[in-house]
Enzyme design. Structure first.
Site, PDB file in Angstrom:
ATOM      1  N   LYS A 108       7.080  -4.573  -9.932  1.00 51.62           N
ATOM      2  CA  LYS A 108       7.790  -3.369 -10.337  1.00 51.62           C
ATOM      3  C   LYS A 108       7.943  -3.331 -11.861  1.00 51.62           C
ATOM      4  O   LYS A 108       8.347  -4.327 -12.482  1.00 51.62           O
ATOM      5  CB  LYS A 108       9.167  -3.310  -9.676  1.00 51.62           C
ATOM      6  CG  LYS A 108       9.124  -3.089  -8.174  1.00 51.62           C
ATOM      7  CD  LYS A 108       8.633  -1.694  -7.836  1.00 51.62           C
ATOM      8  CE  LYS A 108       8.716  -1.418  -6.347  1.00 51.62           C
ATOM      9  NZ  LYS A 108       8.317  -0.037  -6.001  1.00 51.62           N
ATOM     10  N   ASP A 139       3.639  -1.296 -10.268  1.00 50.67           N
ATOM     11  CA  ASP A 139       4.157  -0.049  -9.710  1.00 50.67           C
ATOM     12  C   ASP A 139       5.257   0.478 -10.612  1.00 50.67           C
ATOM     13  O   ASP A 139       6.309  -0.152 -10.758  1.00 50.67           O
ATOM     14  CB  ASP A 139       4.690  -0.302  -8.299  1.00 50.67           C
ATOM     15  CG  ASP A 139       5.240   0.951  -7.636  1.00 50.67           C
ATOM     16  OD1 ASP A 139       5.040   2.054  -8.188  1.00 50.67           O
ATOM     17  OD2 ASP A 139       5.865   0.828  -6.565  1.00 50.67           O
ATOM     18  N   GLU A 165       0.044   1.646  -9.957  1.00 52.77           N
ATOM     19  CA  GLU A 165       0.578   2.563  -8.944  1.00 52.77           C
ATOM     20  C   GLU A 165       1.571   3.544  -9.548  1.00 52.77           C
ATOM     21  O   GLU A 165       2.519   3.137 -10.225  1.00 52.77           O
ATOM     22  CB  GLU A 165       1.247   1.748  -7.832  1.00 52.77           C
ATOM     23  CG  GLU A 165       1.810   2.594  -6.710  1.00 52.77           C
ATOM     24  CD  GLU A 165       2.368   1.740  -5.566  1.00 52.77           C
ATOM     25  OE1 GLU A 165       3.294   2.220  -4.886  1.00 52.77           O
ATOM     26  OE2 GLU A 165       1.877   0.614  -5.358  1.00 52.77           O
ATOM     27  N   ASP A 191       1.448   7.171  -4.963  1.00 58.76           N
ATOM     28  CA  ASP A 191       2.420   6.910  -3.902  1.00 58.76           C
ATOM     29  C   ASP A 191       3.349   8.111  -3.748  1.00 58.76           C
ATOM     30  O   ASP A 191       3.197   8.909  -2.828  1.00 58.76           O
ATOM     31  CB  ASP A 191       3.217   5.647  -4.236  1.00 58.76           C
ATOM     32  CG  ASP A 191       4.325   5.357  -3.228  1.00 58.76           C
ATOM     33  OD1 ASP A 191       4.390   6.036  -2.180  1.00 58.76           O
ATOM     34  OD2 ASP A 191       5.141   4.451  -3.470  1.00 58.76           O
ATOM     35  N   LYS A 215       2.807   5.440   3.525  1.00 51.98           N
ATOM     36  CA  LYS A 215       3.931   4.804   4.199  1.00 51.98           C
ATOM     37  C   LYS A 215       4.221   5.585   5.472  1.00 51.98           C
ATOM     38  O   LYS A 215       4.295   6.816   5.447  1.00 51.98           O
ATOM     39  CB  LYS A 215       5.158   4.767   3.288  1.00 51.98           C
ATOM     40  CG  LYS A 215       4.917   3.974   2.009  1.00 51.98           C
ATOM     41  CD  LYS A 215       6.113   3.957   1.087  1.00 51.98           C
ATOM     42  CE  LYS A 215       5.799   3.122  -0.155  1.00 51.98           C
ATOM     43  NZ  LYS A 215       6.929   3.084  -1.106  1.00 51.98           N
TER      44      LYS A 215
END
Length: 325
Positions: A108, A139, A165, A191, A215
């Site tokens: 992250k 991400d 991402e 995403d 997801k």
């Protein structure tokens, strides 16, 4: 198959609050609503800040997984990555140690209140633990504008990123960034531009990403997510939303049913939970997760039951979400 009424859902609801090992997305506990349907246990756990319209899609996924037969799997195990929250670089080895055998780590970055220097230090620490053969992806959760993202690519390129991402928030920014860094050979993954978009295929049509992160809960279930991937025509990696092991089993079912699975999936996040609803949490072993349903432990459901106030909050949310289906 007869789908459940709101009364059925409320009667079957088990609402849990699970402590996290490390603060993640600004919270220290993950709350979820669990149900048992005819096909098995399922989960409704949209993040707290999501509006009812978005939460209703997660409820559709929960009902689908608990009350409808799922697509047949084409594999019985799914490779997964480690997930490293926006922790200090010194804490990285301890986080990665919780993900047995994972050859890939997602890091992250772009955390509010932190700097690019913090991100670089964290990614450097991950690369040091993973070694030259490990795969490292980052991400940003849409946290940069185009100029910031381009600057970050330059700063992080030395770590041989597998992909970046959701560096920017919207499709137009992603497309511009992808054009700017075309010579850098760092793929872009979408995403939020898929799961939070009114049109999840817009990013593919715009040529704004090289792959999709999908997801199961936010996209309305396994079958709908499979259809989106098929129509987009891009490689996909399946990820989680910090679910309990029951919610993770829905993501594993999605990954297991994809015809092609070129990337390790972000489904190892039970390792970020300090407790779970099953005595055998769906944590990676040898970097893999098994495909199959998860049964909760009754004692753990009781031990981690949410407070009466939080239970009332979730039941009200459930009622509002169901009204939008």
């Amino acid at each position: 198959m007869t789908l459940p009424s709101l009364g059925d859902l409320i009667a079957a609801a088990h609402i849990v609050s699970l402590p996290l090992v490390t603060r993640f997305r600004g919270v220290e506990h993950r709350e979820a609503v669990l149900f048992k349907g005819p096909e098995g246990w399922t989960e409704f756990s949209p993040f707290l800040e999501y509006e009812d319209a978005e939460a209703s899609v997660w409820l559709s996924a929960a009902i689908d997984f608990g009350w409808r037969r799922q697509p047949d799997p084409v594999r019985d195990r799914v490779p997964v990555n480690a997930t490293v929250p926006a922790v200090d670089a010194a804490d990285v080895p301890g986080v990665l140690a919780r993900f047995d055998g994972c050859r890939t780590a997602k890091v992250k970055v772009a955390e509010r209140g932190q700097t690019l220097a913090d991100d670089v230090a964290r990614v450097r620490a991950v690369r040091a633990v993973m070694g030259p053969e490990g795969r490292v992806r980052v991400d940003a959760n849409g946290g940069w504008n185009v100029d910031e993202a381009e600057h970050a690519v330059h700063a992080l390129a030395e770590f041989d990123l597998e992909y970046l991402e959701q560096p920017c928030a919207d499709v137009e920014e992603l497309a511009e960034l992808r054009a700017r860094i075309a010579d850098w050979d760092i793929p872009l993954a979408a995403d939020e531009s898929v799961r939070k978009a009114a049109d999840p295929l817009a990013v593919a049509r715009a040529g704004a990403a090289d792959l999709l992160v999908v997801k199961a809960q936010p996209l309305g279930g396994v079958a709908r997510a499979l259809a989106i991937v098929d129509e987009a025509g891009l490689p996909a990696v399946v990820s989680s939303a910090l679910d309990t092991s029951i919610g993770l089993s829905m993501g594993v079912a999605l990954a297991a049913a994809l015809p092609d699975l070129p990337y390790d999936c972000g489904l190892g996040t039970a390792s970020l939970l300090a407790a779970d609803v099953t005595a055998r949490p769906l944590r990676p072993v040898g970097g893999m997760l098994p495909v199959g349903r998860i049964e909760p432990d009754a004692a753990l459901l009781t031990r981690h039951a949410a407070s009466p106030e939080r239970r009332a909050w979730w039941l009200e949310r459930l009622e509002r979400s169901a009204a939008l289906l």
